[in-house]
Design a protein around this motif. Structure first.
Motif, short mmCIF file in Angstrom:
data_model
loop_
_atom_site.label_atom_id
_atom_site.label_comp_id
_atom_site.label_asym_id
_atom_site.label_seq_id
_atom_site.Cartn_x
_atom_site.Cartn_y
_atom_site.Cartn_z
N ILE A 157 47.97 37.38 43.79
CA ILE A 157 47.96 38.84 43.57
C ILE A 157 46.61 39.27 43.01
O ILE A 157 46.03 40.28 43.43
N ALA A 158 46.07 38.50 42.06
CA ALA A 158 44.77 38.83 41.49
C ALA A 158 43.67 38.76 42.56
O ALA A 158 42.78 39.62 42.61
N ARG A 216 44.11 39.22 45.74
CA ARG A 216 44.32 40.34 46.65
C ARG A 216 43.72 41.62 46.10
O ARG A 216 43.29 42.49 46.86
N LYS A 217 43.68 41.74 44.80
CA LYS A 217 43.11 42.93 44.15
C LYS A 217 41.62 42.79 43.86
O LYS A 217 41.06 43.61 43.13
N GLU A 218 41.01 41.75 44.43
CA GLU A 218 39.56 41.50 44.26
C GLU A 218 39.18 41.27 42.80
O GLU A 218 38.08 41.63 42.37
N LYS A 219 40.08 40.67 42.02
CA LYS A 219 39.78 40.39 40.61
C LYS A 219 39.05 39.06 40.48
O LYS A 219 39.17 38.18 41.33
N LYS A 220 38.29 38.93 39.41
CA LYS A 220 37.58 37.69 39.13
C LYS A 220 38.42 36.72 38.29
O LYS A 220 38.08 35.55 38.18
N ALA A 221 39.49 37.22 37.70
CA ALA A 221 40.36 36.38 36.88
C ALA A 221 41.77 36.96 36.92
O ALA A 221 41.98 38.13 37.28
N VAL A 222 42.74 36.15 36.54
CA VAL A 222 44.15 36.55 36.57
C VAL A 222 44.52 37.13 35.21
O VAL A 222 44.24 36.53 34.16
N SER A 223 45.15 38.30 35.22
CA SER A 223 45.51 38.98 33.98
C SER A 223 47.01 38.91 33.75
O SER A 223 47.78 38.46 34.61
N LYS A 224 47.42 39.41 32.59
CA LYS A 224 48.83 39.42 32.21
C LYS A 224 49.65 40.24 33.21
O LYS A 224 50.77 39.85 33.59
N GLN A 225 49.08 41.37 33.66
CA GLN A 225 49.82 42.22 34.58
C GLN A 225 50.10 41.51 35.91
O GLN A 225 51.14 41.72 36.53
N ASP A 226 49.17 40.65 36.32
CA ASP A 226 49.38 39.91 37.57
C ASP A 226 50.58 38.97 37.46
O ASP A 226 51.33 38.80 38.43
N PHE A 227 50.77 38.38 36.29
CA PHE A 227 51.94 37.50 36.09
C PHE A 227 53.23 38.31 36.13
O PHE A 227 54.23 37.88 36.71
N LEU A 228 53.20 39.48 35.52
CA LEU A 228 54.40 40.32 35.53
C LEU A 228 54.72 40.79 36.95
O LEU A 228 55.88 40.83 37.36
N ASP A 229 53.68 41.16 37.69
CA ASP A 229 53.88 41.55 39.09
C ASP A 229 54.41 40.37 39.91
O ASP A 229 55.20 40.56 40.84
N ALA A 230 53.94 39.17 39.59
CA ALA A 230 54.39 37.99 40.32
C ALA A 230 55.88 37.74 40.09
O ALA A 230 56.61 37.38 41.02
#
Length: 670
Positions: free
Chosen positions: A417-418, A420-434
């Protein structure tokens, strides 16, 4: 046993039959090459030059090869002294047994070529000899005639080598070695890097497994007191809890030969193969003892004998099981061979396989609790680049009922997900979305829904939220959405309390909250729809469990029809009479209808707040616990537990209403 190689001795090349084939081919090619005109002085020419040589009287003989449309020209001794023929006058490099022509040419039409020669001979009164002959390539013809036999013999040799174990399929997959074991032998130095440090949680199971490894490393410690090393250990538990991972850790830690295979590897289309492979497997293990044999999914061959065997189709599987039983009880305890097996269907295994002396220990690998989930997150987050220091306690509390495989999937999905959003690192919100993605499915914002359907879905989900807010034992609400996700048209996310035991009032509150969706449709529209399918399925299972499994119904009393051995599934008869079946159906219906009426009464009482919540849901499409607090105020039965405090944050948080450690979403399905 493998022979030890002296590192100082030179490695001798191994003999290969292909060397013989290559030598024969080179000899044939060499003979063909040396017998050709490549090593003679014969020169290629054309018809006009030959006619000129003929007029000059230089040609002694012309040999016409009719089948190859080629002519060979032999010069006179006088002509060989001329400078024009000096290139062909020299002696050949290799001696020849026959006459070697000086020139060779390809002619076109034989009749024209012959007429031209006759005409020149007549005009110049020449006595040049013209002969006709045919030529054949003896070696070529011989090879062509032998080609079919060579192909047949080559195919036969190839198949025989494959069948005898020389092919790429390995010994166990070939015809002549089909009875050999297909177990893979792990080398701890090269084949596996998994250790007990890579296995998070599972403290009790790890302790048992570590002791088994210690048995093999230091058997005297236990046998000196008169004890016997266990013959086998059975790992039992739900899918994804880490049974196979534990076995991999044993392979990495034991420092002894580790044979790994699955139960289906014993199964083959030929009769007697399974039993033969069992014999070969234990023979190899005893030859390399101390050793460990790991059989994954042992229920493939270990099912109870004599069940559903009306056609005799299970005879081969039963023969394999019989041989396994014999081998496990046949080798002595001093052979230092231990059998590990894993299954998630221990209830269907044969009793003879489960008895002490074969599988002395049964190790239950359960779903991880909150502390173990935190440890599992620590393992799977090692390779993931995160943008912040994640609160692992928070993530562990958002994933009740998740297995180790589920948590690994959450971490991987968060990274995707991170990205896909062109992020450089995985955030807390990405885990919740997962977690949202895994539990609820993929969002389908472009799904075509009419305004009337959308309104029905909004009130349905608002009904779930309202009823669960008003009930003491209902799971705390996290999020409500009417965005289609997966197969559902809307969903309400909850964060259930992890309970080891469940009381009737808790189950009834959960059922009432689940029926809140259909009750809201009845209260607002005075109509019901098919959107409550998943709700009805859930409450029906819960009510049936209350009556037939847990003995929580006063009418039927303290009785259960649950069979933990799983043997009832093989029978056609029910463990109760038709009269009792009718009473069970009536009690299930009473329980569900009572909770449905209870939900309607609650919603009638708070109809205005239900409408306000649905309108807000139509406006925002996604609402959180904060929105419910603005409408209803503080929850009447708010519990001072960390879970309830943590889920009040605004990000998209995860759900799962369930008891017995299952992750369930109360969603509306069309």
């Amino acid at each position: 046993m493998a022979k030890e190689n002296n590192s100082n001795s030179p490695k001798k090349p191994r003999f290969n039959a292909w060397w013989i084939y290559g030598t024969i081919a080179l000899l044939i090619l060499g003979f063909q090459f040396f017998s050709s005109s490549s090593f003679s002085n014969t020169k290629k020419t054309n018809t006009s030059e030959v006619q000129e040589y003929l007029r000059n009287g230089d040609i002694e003989k012309i040999l016409i090869i009719t089948n190859t449309r080629q002519a060979k020209v032999f010069l006179t001794n006088e002509a060989l002294q001329k400078s024009v023929h000096k290139d062909v006058a020299e002696k050949p490099l290799l001696p020849s047994t026959g006459a070697v022509p000086q020139y060779v040419l390809d002619y076109g039409d034989l009749q024209n070529f012959e007429d031209e020669i006759k005409q020149i001979k007549a005009e110049n009164n020449l006595d040049t000899t013209v002969d006709f002959d045919t030529e054949s390539d003896l070696i070529g013809s011989f090879l062509v005639s032998l080609l079919p036999f060579i192909i047949i013999i080559g195919i036969w040799i190839y198949l025989m080598r494959r069948m005898s174990g020389g092919g790429a399929g390995g010994a166990g997959g070939q015809i002549f070695n089909i009875g050999k074991s297909k177990a893979k032998l792990f080398d701890e130095k090269t084949d596996t890097r998994t250790s007990f440090k890579d296995v998070a949680g599972l403290e009790g199971a790890k302790e048992e497994i570590e002791e088994i490894v210690e048995f093999l490393k230091n058997p005297d410690k236990y046998t000196s007191l008169g004890g016997k090393i266990p013959k086998g250990a059975l790992l039992v538990g739900p899918p994804g809890t880490g049974k196979t991972l534990l076995a991999k850790a044993v392979a990495g830690e034991a420092k002894v030969p580790f044979f790994s295979l699955s139960g289906s590897d014993f199964v083959e289309m030929f009769v007697g193969v399974g039993a033969s492979r069992v014999r070969d497997l234990f023979k190899q293990a005893k030859d390399k003892s101390p050793a460990i044999i790991f059989i994954d999914e042992i229920d493939a061959i270990g099912r109870a004998r004599g069940k559903n065997n009306f056609t005799g189709s299970n005879d081969e599987r039963e023969n394999t099981l019989n041989q396994l039983l014999t081998e496990m009880d046949g080798f002595g305890t001093n052979t230092n061979v231990i059998v590990l097996a894993a299954t998630n269907r221990a209830d269907v295994l044969d009793k003879a396989l489960m008895r002490a002396g074969r599988f002395d220990r049964q190790i239950y690998v359960d779903l991880p609790d909150i502390r173990e989930r935190k440890e599992i997150f620590e393992v799977h987050l090692r390779p993931i680049k995160t943008s912040e220091t994640l609160d692992l306690d928070f993530l562990a509390k958002q994933t009740p009922g998740f297995s180790g495989a589920d948590i690994a999937n959450v971490c991987n999905e968060a990274a995707l997900i991170a990205a896909r959003k062109e992020k450089k690192a995985v955030s807390k919100q990405d885990f919740l979305d997962a977690v949202d993605r895994i539990v609820g499915g993929l969002e389908k914002k472009n799904k075509i829904i009419t305004q009337e359907e959308k309104k029905t879905i909004a009130f349905h989900e608002a009904g779930h939220a309202t009823v669960s807010w008003m009930l003491e034992h209902a799971a705390p609400l996290v999020k409500v959405t009417i965005v289609p996700r997966g197969q559902s048209l809307g969903a309400a996310w909850y964060l259930p309390e992890e309970r080891l035991i469940v009381r009737p009032d808790q189950m009834l509150d959960e059922m009432c909250a689940t029926m809140g969706g259909r009750a809201a449709e009845k209260v607002i529209f005075n109509k019901i729809s098919t959107g409550a399918l998943s709700d009805l399925e859930k409450v029906t299972k819960q009510a049936r469990a209350m009556v037939t499994i847990y003995g929580l119904n006063e009418e039927l009393g303290n009785i259960t029809y649950y069979d933990s051995s799983g043997q009832n599934e093989y029978g056609f008869s029910k463990p109760y009479s038709e009269e009792t079946a009718q009473r069970i159906d009536e009690e299930i219906s009473k329980i569900i209808e009572k909770q449905y009426k209870r939900a309607i009464e609650l919603l009638e009482k708070h109809k205005d707040k239900l409408t306000e919540l649905a309108e807000r849901l139509l406006d925002k499409e996604v609402i959180f616990k904060d929105d419910l607090e603005k409408i209803f105020g503080k929850r009447p039965f708010e519990k001072e537990i960390e879970e309830a405090k943590l889920v009040s944050s605004k990000p998209t948080i995860k759900e799962e209403p369930a008891e017995e450690d299952e992750v369930k979403a109360a969603d509306s399905k069309e």
